[in-house]
Enzyme design. Structure first.
Site, mmCIF file in Angstrom:
data_model
loop_
_atom_site.group_PDB
_atom_site.id
_atom_site.type_symbol
_atom_site.label_atom_id
_atom_site.label_comp_id
_atom_site.label_asym_id
_atom_site.label_seq_id
_atom_site.Cartn_x
_atom_site.Cartn_y
_atom_site.Cartn_z
ATOM 1 C CG ASP A 282 -8.826 5.846 -16.342
ATOM 2 O OD1 ASP A 282 -9.382 6.646 -15.578
ATOM 3 O OD2 ASP A 282 -9.337 5.398 -17.380
ATOM 4 C CD GLU B 172 -3.359 -9.365 -6.367
ATOM 5 O OE1 GLU B 172 -3.552 -10.425 -7.012
ATOM 6 O OE2 GLU B 172 -4.083 -8.354 -6.497
ATOM 7 C CB SER C 106 -4.893 -18.089 -0.645
ATOM 8 O OG SER C 106 -3.771 -17.221 -0.647
#
Lengths: 549, 700
Positions: free
Chosen positions: B320, B361, B397
């Site tokens: 994955d 992030e 944001s």
């Protein structure tokens, strides 16, 4: 020098036919077309040539055909007295008839009889020569089936035995035999249906010199790695093998099919390089055997040898040491068993070399077909251990070597040592053995060991010096030939079936390459080590003790 | 182009990834000679003939020992007694090898068993009445039990109601608690673990005695051990060798009689025992147990030895992307200033807007500005600002300060924000946004509003970051002949960029569980063995189909049942290690077999001249080791044969060294070491032993 020239010419001739003949064999066994003659034969026997068989069906075919052949050949010998061209040689005794029937059907051609005294031309031509063709074709067919096992995937059909048998005889063995028989006749090999000629010797006495249809049988005797001579002296007889040229041609015929089959294998397996590797292993072993015998026979001690310059006892002066050594290495290496010199008279080491040629398991280069499948079986054993050592469960030529494959391979490998060691051991306990021997001590042991080795490996060459006409020897050597031939064949067919049923494992960087010198030395080492570990104790009481004396 | 960050900016990398890719042996815990002593009682118990029958090679040795002992009693000579003694030692040492390996597993099983204390469960009756207390052993599949904070979960099952933190250290050794909740892929709980907070309702999944822990105990103890297919095949080969040597030895007596001598039965048995492959026969099961053990040491449980073998054969690895090849989250990797803004302005603004942003992030933007744009020494917090959190509606944001507002977010959201505040959205920004997207990265536009006018400062590029060392690992795997396929739900563009960066051989983009299953089937159709990891219930069919399916312990019970291995650390990169362990196991088996067989040559040179010198004195020429006397030669070979088993026990347990190099190179190395080494070692060993043995009274 002349010796090296002979070896050179022989190798060159084999190199010339290698590609075309190997390619032709591959085509014979993979072509979908049947010739008109073949179609006629299939109709006659109500066979569907395009219906392929499972391994079991194929095995039933091989065994059934061989069983019928043995019965027929036995009956033919027993009925010799009423057959034409028997020259009053009479019916063959039962034990000898059994031994001979088994011997020719198993491609061994061990001869407990003396050709020109016991058998007439009918038995020779209708019985023995027919089996020379048939048993050779069976051997090639089994090897081809093993190759099919490797190349087919998720399949349960392996070809049709009757088709493979017919093609082997009609497309390969018969045409070549016909051409070379004419060649041999032109070089002085006898071809006659007469019983013999009466001659008056220089001292005024008369004697009868036997004649026979030798040339026609001589070619298939070598080409099919059979080895049963029409005369007792085999290829040392001037009517079978009159001169240096016939000797060279016959040596070439011995090696032609076993050597070229590696090309066939390379083509059918889709890896010509792998074919070359198999060839290189066979060639290395053969060259080693040749070197041992050649060296031993030119370096034999004793007054007679010193006077002759080499060990000339039991050798034809028209051949000399090199051609005799070349023949000895080739005949024991190919499971042929024809001789042009008496192996019993070889030095301890030289005779040991001939013995070793067989104890390696007949893979140098081995009999027609049997050499190839024998070597592939040993390759499976080698790859089983080597494959583990590269960190994968073992595989060979894209097929996994699991429980069933290893079981089949071990049965095939186990048959010969069992027959040889048990046969020799029991023979040593049989009271008559000592009287049947001309020698005691290590050479006597070597003679008995040689007999069972020859029978168990379907070679058929004799060390002589051992009288094998007692019922015990006729029966036990007959059994040795049967077991030594058919246990490996059944195991190989079973193996082919289980290989064909598998999927193909694709080659990756983690796959052990089977095309380079590493694999070649691994396989050569395995062949030598297996033989050494199995037979060192027996050999040390025989040839080794004799050589060190 | 994206840049690979030079340092791992997030502490999320598992510890083992920061180390260089391991080479050589995979350690399996130190081996102490003390373990040998501790295993002696068990080894003695294994002398029982019924146990020996399972191993044909050792059964022959056992029979030989009995016979020689009987002969030594009837006709006691120093030689016969010593041979009998050393034959028994051979059997004992073989048992010892197995006992040591089993002993190590037992120790681990003991730790596990402690979790199996009898617990009382609170079962909810089917009529929905009040919970009733029952013993854990009485629970049936499908029962519902309530587990509250502080209680031990009575059986394996799925959470059907509630959420709780669970201490799984008893199973995984990991002390940090994990969250288990109903629904989704984190619903599985294991019996024996403890609920730390909250309350959950669990539907029981396993019958008593068949729970996960029970199976683990059986596995590490070796009681559930069955011969693997390869072990069976090897045993057949070893039995065949035994038969061949038996024939060679049996046929010797009549041959010797013909040659004018008789061989003593003691000597014949000594020869037989020396020739048959006792070394590998003795170590074979220990090697298998130790292979399992090495997995357990790495917190991986395999359901069978067959799975470990299959791991060595794997030729395709499905990995994955997220969490395995890349870090779990995207990270800021580059700043693109635009218009009148400078890179410093952009960095300063982006950093301010992210200081209070606790998402990965956000943290990565702060780290990038500190490391790459010289803002390391700025204060770490803003005193008078107000953080504007990201919401799905605004898709941005930011931070509101007294004199300015900073926003970062999706390009379209920022376009609306900027134009609505009288600013302009330059075409250059759109170009950069397209460019970043084309690289498979996510563009984050950053803008500020100052004095009533909005202005775009630039673009922050968020990329998937490939974990350090992955490229090298994949190169290594390629060398081993293993193809890596990256599985991702991303689109093709993103997938191809990451695949290129990570150096995988292939990728499957926009993958659904069905795609995965189809890929596995296609690979297997071509004869390749496939390994994969998975955790979700929708991974279960693929895990079951794969030849090696490693389920994460954090995953669902369905996934764990479907796979044939469970990784207790839930570290998907461990798949690579599992493959190495599988290969190492097979190599050890092959190398020791080769060594064992190669040993025979020297034994022949010791024993054959000793046996036959009385018959043919010239055979003393074969005594190339110049051993003192026939008796001392034979005894030395027997002693060597016994001692070599003990000497190789550590190697069998530890496994031979494995290097990820091409097959031919690996074989050449192992053939030299164990083939040639196997031929030479006994010559030296037997010669050395003879130097001692020759001083035994009556032997020299």
């Amino acid at each position: 020098m002349a010796g090296f020239a002979q070896v050179g010419v022989l190798v060159l001739a084999l190199a010339l036919i290698y590609r075309p003949f190997g390619g032709y064999l591959a085509k014979v066994y993979s072509s979908p077309k049947h010739t008109r003659l073949e179609r006629g034969l299939y109709r006659l026997f109500r066979l569907d040539p395009d219906a392929e068989q499972r391994w079991t069906g194929y095995a039933v075919g091989v065994l059934g055909f061989s069983a019928v052949s043995i019965v027929f050949l036995y009956a033919l010998q027993r009925l010799q007295a009423v057959l034409p061209l028997d020259f009053d040689r009479g019916a063959v005794p039962p034990a000898m008839a059994f031994n001979t029937a088994v011997s020719f059907v198993t491609n061994t051609n061990w001869q407990s009889y003396s050709g020109e005294q016991a058998l007439g031309h009918t038995v020779q031509l209708a019985g023995l020569t027919v089996q020379n063709f048939a048993s050779a074709a069976v051997g090639i067919a089994v090897a081809i089936v093993l190759l099919r096992g490797f190349t087919r995937a998720s399949a349960d059909r392996l070809g049709n035995f009757w088709v493979d048998l017919t093609r082997g005889v009609l497309r390969v063995l018969l045409p070549i035999s016909a051409v070379f028989a004419v060649l041999l006749v032109s070089l002085g090999v006898v071809q006659s249906l007469a019983a013999g000629v009466d001659v008056t010797n220089v001292d005024g006495s008369t004697s009868s010199i036997a004649l026979a249809p030798a040339a026609s049988q001589e070619v298939i005797k070598e080409l099919g790695t059979n080895g049963g001579g029409i005369f007792n002296a085999n290829s040392a007889h001037p009517f079978e093998n009159p001169n240096g040229w016939t000797n060279l041609i016959e040596t070439f015929l011995l090696l032609a099919i076993p050597v070229s089959l590696t090309r066939t294998a390379g083509l059918l397996l889709g890896s010509k390089k792998h074919g070359y590797v198999l060839l290189s292993v066979m060639a290395t072993l053969w060259a080693g055997l040749l070197a041992i015998t050649w060296w031993a026979e030119t370096h034999t001690g004793g007054a007679a040898s010193a006077l002759a310059g080499a060990n000339m006892e039991g050798k034809e002066v028209r051949f000399g040491i090199p051609a005799s050594a070349l023949w000895a290495a080739s005949t024991t290496g190919t499971s042929t068993g024809a001789v042009n010199a008496m192996h019993d008279s070889f030095s301890g080491l030289g005779g040991g070399g001939a013995l070793l040629g067989m104890l390696l398991g007949e893979v140098a280069p081995g009999g027609v077909g049997s050499g190839l499948y024998g070597l592939l079986i040993l390759a499976i054993i080698a790859m089983f251990l080597a494959g583990l050592m590269v960190g994968r469960t073992p595989e060979y030529l894209g097929k996994k070597l699991g429980k069933r494959e290893v079981t089949c391979a071990t049965f095939a490998v186990l048959a010969m040592p069992t027959v040889v060691l048990l046969g020799t051991g029991i023979a040593m306990l049989v009271p008559g053995t000592r009287d049947a021997l001309t020698n005691n001590g290590p050479h006597g042991l070597a003679e008995v060991l040689y007999a069972y080795t020859s029978a168990g490996n379907n070679n058929g060459s004799a060390f002589a010096g051992l009288t094998v006409t007692s019922d015990w020897f006729q029966a036990s050597l007959g059994m040795a030939m049967l077991l030594g031939r058919f246990i490996p064949i059944i195991a190989v067919l079973c193996l082919a079936g289980s290989l064909a049923a598998q999927r193909r494992v694709p080659e990756t960087a983690g796959t052990l390459p089977v095309t380079g010198p590493l694999f070649a030395s691994l396989l050569t080492g395995t062949v030598v080590l297996v033989a050494a570990l199995t037979f060192l104790p027996a050999l040390s009481l025989g040839p080794i003790a004799e050589a060190l004396a | 182009m994206t840049r690979t960050i030079r340092r791992a900016p997030e502490p999320a990398a598992p510890a083992d990834l920061r180390k260089p890719a391991p080479t050589g042996r995979i350690a399996a815990g130190a081996f102490h000679p003390r373990q040998l002593l501790a295993a002696v009682p068990l080894a003695l118990r294994k002398l029982n003939p019924r146990h020996q029958l399972a191993n044909p090679v050792l059964f022959v040795v056992w029979l030989g020992s009995v016979l020689v002992t009987a002969l030594a009693v009837l006709e006691p000579t120093v030689f016969a007694i010593l041979v009998a003694g050393w034959l028994w030692f051979t059997v004992l040492f073989a048992n010892l090898a197995e006992a040591v390996a089993e002993g190590r597993g037992k120790a681990q099983a003991e730790t596990l068993r402690r979790t199996k204390t009898e617990t009382v469960a609170r079962r909810i009756p089917s009529d929905g009445a009040h919970p009733e207390p029952v013993g854990a052993a009485e629970l049936a599949v499908g029962d519902l039990v309530i587990v509250e904070a502080g209680a031990v979960i009575p059986a394996d099952g799925d959470v059907v109601e509630g959420i709780a933190t669970v201490d799984e250290s008893a199973i995984t050794g990991e002390s940090a608690p994990v969250i288990r909740e109903s629904g989704g892929d984190r619903c599985a709980v294991t019996g024996g673990t403890t609920v730390l907070s909250d309350r959950i309702v669990v539907r029981v999944h396993s019958r008593p005695g068949e729970s996960f822990v029970d199976r683990m105990i059986a596995l590490v103890e070796g009681s559930a051990r069955q011969k693997t297919p390869n072990e069976t095949a090897l045993s057949i080969l070893l039995s065949t060798l035994t038969i061949i040597f038996l024939l060679a030895v049996v046929a010797l007596q009549p041959m010797a009689a013909f040659s004018g001598g008789t061989l003593s039965v003691v000597v014949l048995i000594a020869l037989l025992v020396c020739l048959i492959p006792t070394t590998i026969g003795a170590l074979l099961s220990a090697i298998g147990i130790a292979g399992m053990d090495r997995l357990v040491q790495r917190n991986v449980l395999a359901s069978s030895g067959r799975a470990v073998e299959a791991a060595g054969d794997v030729s395709t690895l499905l990995l994955d992307k997220t969490g395995t090849i890349t870090f779990g989250n995207r990270q800021a990797t580059r700043l693109w200033p635009c218009g009148s803004a400078t890179v410093d302005e952009l960095a300063e603004a982006a950093r301010l807007a992210s200081l209070a942003d606790d998402t990965p992030e956000g943290r990565s933007i702060v780290a990038l500005c500190a490391d790459e744009y010289g803002l390391a020494n700025q204060p770490g917090n803003v005193e008078h600002g107000e953080f504007v959190e990201f919401s799905a509606r605004t898709r941005m944001s930011g931070l509101d300060l007294a004199d300015r507002r900073i926003r970062k977010g999706a390009s379209s959201a920022l376009r609306d924000w900027v134009t609505s505040h009288g600013g302009e959205f330059p075409s250059a920004v759109a170009e950069i946004v397209d460019q970043v997207s084309a690289q498979g990265a996510t563009p984050l536009v950053c803008a500020e509003l100052r004095a009533g006018t909005a202005r775009v400062l630039g673009v922050v590029q968020l990329s998937d970051v490939v974990k350090p060392g992955m490229r090298e690992r994949f190169a290594e795997l390629r060398e081993m002949g293993i193809r890596t396929v990256m599985i991702t739900g991303d689109n093709r563009v993103t997938a191809s960029v990451i695949a290129e960066q990570a150096g995988v051989d292939d990728y499957l983009a926009e993958a659904t569980p069905e795609d995965k299953l189809r890929l596995i089937r296609a690979e297997q159709e071509g004869g390749r063995l496939v390994a994969m990891t998975g955790d979700g219930t929708n991974d279960a069919p693929a895990l079951a189909q794969a030849d090696v399916g490693v389920a994460m312990n954090t995953g669902t019970m369905a996934a764990k049942e479907a796979g044939n291995m469970v990784d207790l650390d839930s570290d998907p990169t461990k798949l690579i290690e599992i493959v190495r362990i599988g290969k190492q196991l097979l190599i050890t088996r092959g190398a020791l077999t080769t060594f064992s067989i190669a040993n025979d040559l020297a034994k022949y040179f010791a024993i054959l001249p000793a046996m036959f010198v009385a018959i043919y004195p010239q055979l003393d020429g074969l005594n190339i080791m110049r051993l003192a006397s026939p008796d001392s030669a034979i005894l030395s070979a027997v002693v060597f044969n016994a001692l070599v088993i003990v000497a190789l026990i550590p190697l069998a347990l530890r496994g031979v060294r494995y290097r990820p190099v091409g097959a031919a190179k690996l074989l050449r190395r192992n053939l030299l070491l164990y083939g040639l080494g196997g031929i030479v070692t006994p010559f030296v060993g037997i010669w050395l032993i003879d130097l001692v043995v020759r001083f035994v009274h009556g032997l020299g």
